[in-house]
Design a protein around this motif. Sequence first.
Motif, PDB file in Angstrom:
ATOM      1  N   ASN A  48       0.810  -1.221   0.000  1.00 29.40           N
ATOM      2  CA  ASN A  48       0.000   0.000   0.000  1.00 29.40           C
ATOM      3  C   ASN A  48       0.844   1.272   0.000  1.00 29.40           C
ATOM      4  O   ASN A  48       0.412   2.311   0.457  1.00 29.40           O
ATOM      5  CB  ASN A  48      -0.924   0.013   1.226  1.00 29.40           C
ATOM      6  CG  ASN A  48      -1.950  -1.098   1.180  1.00 29.40           C
ATOM      7  OD1 ASN A  48      -2.513  -1.365   0.120  1.00 29.40           O
ATOM      8  ND2 ASN A  48      -2.182  -1.749   2.307  1.00 29.40           N
ATOM      9  N   GLN A  49       2.075   1.181  -0.500  1.00 33.34           N
ATOM     10  CA  GLN A  49       2.928   2.364  -0.537  1.00 33.34           C
ATOM     11  C   GLN A  49       2.303   3.441  -1.424  1.00 33.34           C
ATOM     12  O   GLN A  49       1.851   3.175  -2.528  1.00 33.34           O
ATOM     13  CB  GLN A  49       4.311   2.002  -1.057  1.00 33.34           C
ATOM     14  CG  GLN A  49       5.185   1.327  -0.008  1.00 33.34           C
ATOM     15  CD  GLN A  49       6.602   1.156  -0.505  1.00 33.34           C
ATOM     16  OE1 GLN A  49       6.841   1.103  -1.699  1.00 33.34           O
ATOM     17  NE2 GLN A  49       7.531   1.054   0.415  1.00 33.34           N
ATOM     18  N   LYS A  50       2.308   4.672  -0.931  1.00 37.88           N
ATOM     19  CA  LYS A  50       1.764   5.804  -1.664  1.00 37.88           C
ATOM     20  C   LYS A  50       2.883   6.778  -1.967  1.00 37.88           C
ATOM     21  O   LYS A  50       4.047   6.527  -1.698  1.00 37.88           O
ATOM     22  CB  LYS A  50       0.652   6.458  -0.843  1.00 37.88           C
ATOM     23  CG  LYS A  50      -0.518   5.526  -0.564  1.00 37.88           C
ATOM     24  CD  LYS A  50      -1.591   6.229   0.255  1.00 37.88           C
ATOM     25  CE  LYS A  50      -2.756   5.284   0.536  1.00 37.88           C
ATOM     26  NZ  LYS A  50      -3.801   5.927   1.365  1.00 37.88           N
ATOM     27  N   CYS A  51       2.521   7.939  -2.540  1.00 38.16           N
ATOM     28  CA  CYS A  51       3.544   8.898  -2.929  1.00 38.16           C
ATOM     29  C   CYS A  51       4.287   9.440  -1.708  1.00 38.16           C
ATOM     30  O   CYS A  51       5.449   9.826  -1.812  1.00 38.16           O
ATOM     31  CB  CYS A  51       2.932  10.033  -3.735  1.00 38.16           C
ATOM     32  SG  CYS A  51       1.816  11.112  -2.823  1.00 38.16           S
ATOM     33  N   SER A  53       5.453   7.739   0.713  1.00 38.64           N
ATOM     34  CA  SER A  53       6.596   6.856   0.915  1.00 38.64           C
ATOM     35  C   SER A  53       7.746   7.215  -0.028  1.00 38.64           C
ATOM     36  O   SER A  53       8.918   7.131   0.347  1.00 38.64           O
ATOM     37  CB  SER A  53       6.184   5.404   0.701  1.00 38.64           C
ATOM     38  OG  SER A  53       5.230   5.001   1.651  1.00 38.64           O
ATOM     39  N   ASP A 114       1.568  16.704   0.789  1.00 38.32           N
ATOM     40  CA  ASP A 114       0.822  15.454   0.638  1.00 38.32           C
ATOM     41  C   ASP A 114      -0.115  15.224   1.815  1.00 38.32           C
ATOM     42  O   ASP A 114      -1.256  14.782   1.641  1.00 38.32           O
ATOM     43  CB  ASP A 114       1.793  14.282   0.514  1.00 38.32           C
ATOM     44  CG  ASP A 114       1.073  12.969   0.274  1.00 38.32           C
ATOM     45  OD1 ASP A 114       0.663  12.716  -0.867  1.00 38.32           O
ATOM     46  OD2 ASP A 114       0.912  12.195   1.245  1.00 38.32           O
ATOM     47  N   GLN A 118      -4.194  14.840   1.615  1.00 39.60           N
ATOM     48  CA  GLN A 118      -4.925  13.720   2.215  1.00 39.60           C
ATOM     49  C   GLN A 118      -6.034  14.216   3.134  1.00 39.60           C
ATOM     50  O   GLN A 118      -7.102  13.605   3.214  1.00 39.60           O
ATOM     51  CB  GLN A 118      -3.950  12.844   2.998  1.00 39.60           C
ATOM     52  CG  GLN A 118      -3.011  12.014   2.130  1.00 39.60           C
ATOM     53  CD  GLN A 118      -2.109  11.123   2.958  1.00 39.60           C
ATOM     54  OE1 GLN A 118      -2.449  10.753   4.073  1.00 39.60           O
ATOM     55  NE2 GLN A 118      -0.947  10.795   2.425  1.00 39.60           N
ATOM     56  N   TYR A 126      -6.464  14.166  -7.033  1.00 37.86           N
ATOM     57  CA  TYR A 126      -6.105  12.765  -6.850  1.00 37.86           C
ATOM     58  C   TYR A 126      -4.886  12.378  -7.690  1.00 37.86           C
ATOM     59  O   TYR A 126      -4.037  11.604  -7.245  1.00 37.86           O
ATOM     60  CB  TYR A 126      -7.288  11.872  -7.213  1.00 37.86           C
ATOM     61  CG  TYR A 126      -6.983  10.394  -7.154  1.00 37.86           C
ATOM     62  CD1 TYR A 126      -6.807   9.746  -5.928  1.00 37.86           C
ATOM     63  CD2 TYR A 126      -6.837   9.647  -8.323  1.00 37.86           C
ATOM     64  CE1 TYR A 126      -6.509   8.394  -5.872  1.00 37.86           C
ATOM     65  CE2 TYR A 126      -6.541   8.293  -8.271  1.00 37.86           C
ATOM     66  CZ  TYR A 126      -6.384   7.679  -7.046  1.00 37.86           C
ATOM     67  OH  TYR A 126      -6.084   6.341  -7.002  1.00 37.86           O
ATOM     68  N   GLN A 129      -1.379  12.762  -6.313  1.00 35.96           N
ATOM     69  CA  GLN A 129      -1.065  11.931  -5.160  1.00 35.96           C
ATOM     70  C   GLN A 129      -0.716  10.500  -5.563  1.00 35.96           C
ATOM     71  O   GLN A 129      -0.517   9.642  -4.705  1.00 35.96           O
ATOM     72  CB  GLN A 129      -2.251  11.905  -4.184  1.00 35.96           C
ATOM     73  CG  GLN A 129      -2.455  13.233  -3.459  1.00 35.96           C
ATOM     74  CD  GLN A 129      -3.566  13.132  -2.434  1.00 35.96           C
ATOM     75  OE1 GLN A 129      -4.739  13.318  -2.752  1.00 35.96           O
ATOM     76  NE2 GLN A 129      -3.188  12.819  -1.209  1.00 35.96           N
ATOM     77  N   LYS A 130      -0.601  10.268  -6.869  1.00 38.07           N
ATOM     78  CA  LYS A 130      -0.215   8.946  -7.333  1.00 38.07           C
ATOM     79  C   LYS A 130       1.289   8.750  -7.215  1.00 38.07           C
ATOM     80  O   LYS A 130       2.071   9.695  -7.274  1.00 38.07           O
ATOM     81  CB  LYS A 130      -0.655   8.748  -8.791  1.00 38.07           C
ATOM     82  CG  LYS A 130      -2.163   8.567  -8.947  1.00 38.07           C
ATOM     83  CD  LYS A 130      -2.522   8.208 -10.378  1.00 38.07           C
ATOM     84  CE  LYS A 130      -4.006   7.904 -10.521  1.00 38.07           C
ATOM     85  NZ  LYS A 130      -4.370   7.531 -11.910  1.00 38.07           N
ATOM     86  N   ARG A 131       1.695   7.503  -7.063  1.00 37.32           N
ATOM     87  CA  ARG A 131       3.105   7.157  -6.878  1.00 37.32           C
ATOM     88  C   ARG A 131       3.947   7.569  -8.089  1.00 37.32           C
ATOM     89  O   ARG A 131       5.083   8.044  -7.935  1.00 37.32           O
ATOM     90  CB  ARG A 131       3.224   5.654  -6.619  1.00 37.32           C
ATOM     91  CG  ARG A 131       4.614   5.195  -6.254  1.00 37.32           C
ATOM     92  CD  ARG A 131       4.611   3.715  -5.938  1.00 37.32           C
ATOM     93  NE  ARG A 131       5.957   3.240  -5.655  1.00 37.32           N
ATOM     94  CZ  ARG A 131       6.534   3.318  -4.472  1.00 37.32           C
ATOM     95  NH1 ARG A 131       5.873   3.848  -3.458  1.00 37.32           N
ATOM     96  NH2 ARG A 131       7.767   2.873  -4.281  1.00 37.32           N
TER      97      ARG A 131
END
Length: 323
Positions: A48-51, A53, A114, A118, A126, A129-131
């Motif tokens: 579940n790593q997001k941007c 991370s 970020d 959130q 949205y 906020q993508k990886r």
Amino acid sequence: MDTYKSTNLTCDVNKDLEPFTYFYWLIFMVGFFGSCFALWAFTWKDSNQKCLSVYLINLLIADFLLTLALPFKIIVDMGYASWQLKIFHCQVTACIIYINMYISITFLGFVSMDRCLQTIQSAKLYQIQKRGFATMLSTVVWILVLSIMLPNMLIPTKSIAEREHVGCIDLKTEMGRNWHVLSNFISIAIFLNCSAIILISNFITIKKLYSKKDCEEASNIKSALIKILLVTAGYIICFLPYHIVRIPYTLSQNDVITDCSLKQVLFLAKESTFLLSVSNLCFDPIVYYYFSNNFRSKISKTFSLKRQERVEIVRENATDTAV
């Protein structure tokens, strides 16, 4: 004119640095172990790593660059370095320290942004906020910062007579000095822009969370508010004092300010505030803990396992004693 040049050459400001080195060693040790633990935590797989991370991992890479460079500064400041090592520090490792500083400032800005996005939870935002977007943005940041700092490494130094107290600026050619001044002012612009992002993002986040303080999750919201305020305070303490001093210090390096006693005061002010900036190496693990669920869960699991092992050992000892 000859009298002025003679006075300027005998104005040694790069001395009495040994007291600072003890604090640098402490920062190095704490930051090194904190960064190693963070590296261990981030290498665990997380589907579940997001941007967020991505930004934190880039912050961690910058921290490791600082841990590589900081021992060179300590050895030089303690007076144990050879002449060749002093030149290497001025041309390479000192630049790496500044790369760390502005990479850290930039990615702390992205982390705050970020967190704000959130909290807002806007569908229009949205995509950023993508990886993939975070990876692209991180690449642009590294290219930008390296393009500013690398010329300070690549522009050749001039040959000067060996002496005990020498500043890195004394080794620079006229072209090197001019780029040094330009890169300083660009770096200050980066700091001001990232500071605006951090302060505005955190203000919006705090305002949004505070409006929900009476809901069922009031305790969690209060905890989140405290975390954001602590991170903001840490950022201000680490980086603001140095950037207040940096402009007059840069002017003193290039003889816009010529008074020797004032130059010495500005140098000590720069070294004192620079120490605060380098202390972000200890501050960043706190950021990892507050903003990364993955990092926080690894710490919780690690120390809970250790507690369980200690309890089991105590029980076994108690059983053996009873028998």
